[in-house]
Write a protein that holds these residues in place. Structure first.
Motif, PDB file in Angstrom:
ATOM      1  N   SER A  57      46.364  59.766  10.606  1.00  0.00           N
ATOM      2  CA  SER A  57      47.078  60.269  11.694  1.00  0.00           C
ATOM      3  C   SER A  57      46.657  58.988  12.724  1.00  0.00           C
ATOM      4  N   CYS A  73      38.261  67.254  11.273  1.00  0.00           N
ATOM      5  CA  CYS A  73      38.946  67.617  10.207  1.00  0.00           C
ATOM      6  C   CYS A  73      38.397  68.719   9.384  1.00  0.00           C
ATOM      7  N   THR A 126      44.463  63.176   6.021  1.00  0.00           N
ATOM      8  CA  THR A 126      45.364  63.265   6.903  1.00  0.00           C
ATOM      9  C   THR A 126      44.844  62.784   8.342  1.00  0.00           C
ATOM     10  N   GLN A 138      42.713  67.843  12.454  1.00  0.00           N
ATOM     11  CA  GLN A 138      43.444  67.541  11.350  1.00  0.00           C
ATOM     12  C   GLN A 138      43.010  68.424  10.122  1.00  0.00           C
TER      13      GLN A 138
END
Length: 120
Positions: free
Chosen positions: A112, A81, A108, A103
Motif C-alpha cells: 500500500s 497491520c 498488504t 492493513q
C-alpha cells in the motif's frame, strides 16, 4: 526485547511479540524500544505488525497516537497491520481507524505504500 524489526525496500517493519499489552511499565518499555528503532532508521515508511497481540489496554491507544504524531513530525508514513478483530473493533469505536492506516497483513501494508491515487 518485546519487538523485532527489519528494513527492506525502504520500509521499516516492527513486529510486536507480546500477546497482552496491559502493564504501564511494559507499554513504556515497548514504546521506548520502538522509538529507539525508529530513531536509528533511515526509512520514512513504517509498518507496525500486531500479529501476536491478542489484547491491549486502552492506554496503548494513547501511546499509538503519540507515535503517529512523532512519525508525522518526521514526515514518516505509519501503517498498522495484522490487528486482531477484537482490537480493530476498539479502533472503530474510538474512530481511530480513521486516524491510522490499518492493513490486513504485512504484505498488504508494504504494497500500500507504493499505491498511487487516481491523479498520482
Amino acid at each position: 526485547m518485546p519487538i523485532d524489526s527489519y528494513a527492506k525496500d525502504d520500509i521499516l517493519t516492527i513486529r510486536i511479540h507480546d500477546e497482552r499489552l496491559i502493564d504501564p511499565e511494559q507499554l513504556k518499555r515497548l514504546f521506548d524500544d520502538i522509538y529507539t528503532v525508529i530513531g536509528k532508521s533511515e526509512e520514512t515508511q513504517v509498518v507496525v505488525d500486531f500479529k501476536a497481540v491478542k489484547f491491549m489496554a486502552s492506554a496503548m491507544l494513547g501511546k499509538l497516537v503519540a507515535m503517529k504524531k512523532k512519525c508525522d513530525e518526521f514526515k514518516a508514513k505509519l501503517k498498522l497491520c495484522s490487528v486482531a478483530p477484537e482490537i480493530l473493533e476498539v479502533f472503530k469505536i474510538t474512530k481511530l481507524n480513521k486516524v491510522f492506516d490499518i492493513q490486513s497483513d504485512e504484505a498488504t501494508a508494504r504494497k500500500s505504500f507504493s499505491k498511487r491515487g487516481f491523479f498520482g
